[in-house]
Design a protein around this motif. Structure first.
Motif, PDB file in Angstrom:
ATOM      1  N   LYS A 148     -10.294 -23.084   2.796  1.00 18.75           N
ATOM      2  CA  LYS A 148     -11.042 -24.027   1.955  1.00 18.75           C
ATOM      3  C   LYS A 148     -11.058 -23.603   0.488  1.00 18.75           C
ATOM      4  O   LYS A 148     -11.445 -24.379  -0.373  1.00 18.75           O
ATOM      5  CB  LYS A 148     -12.469 -24.194   2.467  1.00 18.75           C
ATOM      6  N   ASP A 149     -10.615 -22.394   0.187  1.00 16.95           N
ATOM      7  CA  ASP A 149     -10.548 -21.910  -1.191  1.00 16.95           C
ATOM      8  C   ASP A 149      -9.277 -22.384  -1.898  1.00 16.95           C
ATOM      9  O   ASP A 149      -9.032 -22.006  -3.042  1.00 16.95           O
ATOM     10  CB  ASP A 149     -10.616 -20.383  -1.225  1.00 16.95           C
ATOM     11  N   PHE A 150      -8.476 -23.177  -1.207  1.00 16.69           N
ATOM     12  CA  PHE A 150      -7.248 -23.715  -1.782  1.00 16.69           C
ATOM     13  C   PHE A 150      -7.322 -25.236  -1.834  1.00 16.69           C
ATOM     14  O   PHE A 150      -8.009 -25.864  -1.052  1.00 16.69           O
ATOM     15  CB  PHE A 150      -6.034 -23.316  -0.930  1.00 16.69           C
ATOM     16  N   ARG A 151      -6.585 -25.803  -2.777  1.00 16.07           N
ATOM     17  CA  ARG A 151      -6.493 -27.257  -2.898  1.00 16.07           C
ATOM     18  C   ARG A 151      -5.026 -27.638  -2.690  1.00 16.07           C
ATOM     19  O   ARG A 151      -4.146 -27.161  -3.412  1.00 16.07           O
ATOM     20  CB  ARG A 151      -6.956 -27.692  -4.279  1.00 16.07           C
ATOM     21  N   PRO A 152      -4.732 -28.497  -1.712  1.00 17.10           N
ATOM     22  CA  PRO A 152      -3.332 -28.898  -1.501  1.00 17.10           C
ATOM     23  C   PRO A 152      -2.910 -29.969  -2.498  1.00 17.10           C
ATOM     24  O   PRO A 152      -3.688 -30.861  -2.833  1.00 17.10           O
ATOM     25  CB  PRO A 152      -3.338 -29.453  -0.077  1.00 17.10           C
TER      26      PRO A 152
END
Length: 101
Positions: free
Chosen positions: A41-45
């Motif tokens: 969840k600490d990444f944005r696709p």
């Protein structure tokens, strides 16, 4: 210089379909939201599409936009340019009110 090549590519895609898989490939890349990500969840696709893919998509949207109101039902229009989420909220409220009575 490449105008004619791109135009022919777009025309060929509509007549013959997508014969080259590279034209419709999309690369999904994760961009970190935090300095030290620990969870997914600490990444944005984000999607990285080819220029050809974007161009063909825009041509399709431009072609279908005049008839979208006939194709898409009233309950699925919140993301259309002429409608907003508020419109669907009103419809949902009316449905709940009707079901309650």
């Amino acid at each position: 210089m490449i105008h004619n090549d791109i135009w022919q590519l777009v025309q060929r895609a509509f007549v013959e379909g997508f014969s080259k898989v590279k034209l419709v490939e999309i690369l999904i890349v994760l961009i970190r939201k935090l300095d030290h990500p620990r969870q997914f969840k600490d990444f944005r696709p984000i999607n990285l599409c080819t220029m050809h893919h974007k161009l063909i998509s825009k041509v399709l949207v431009h072609h279908f936009r005049p008839s979208l109101e006939e194709i898409i039902s009233l309950l699925q229009r919140s993301f259309m340019p002429w409608k907003g989420t508020f419109d669907n909220a009103i419809v949902a409220q009316e449905v709940v009110h009707y079901m309650h009575h």
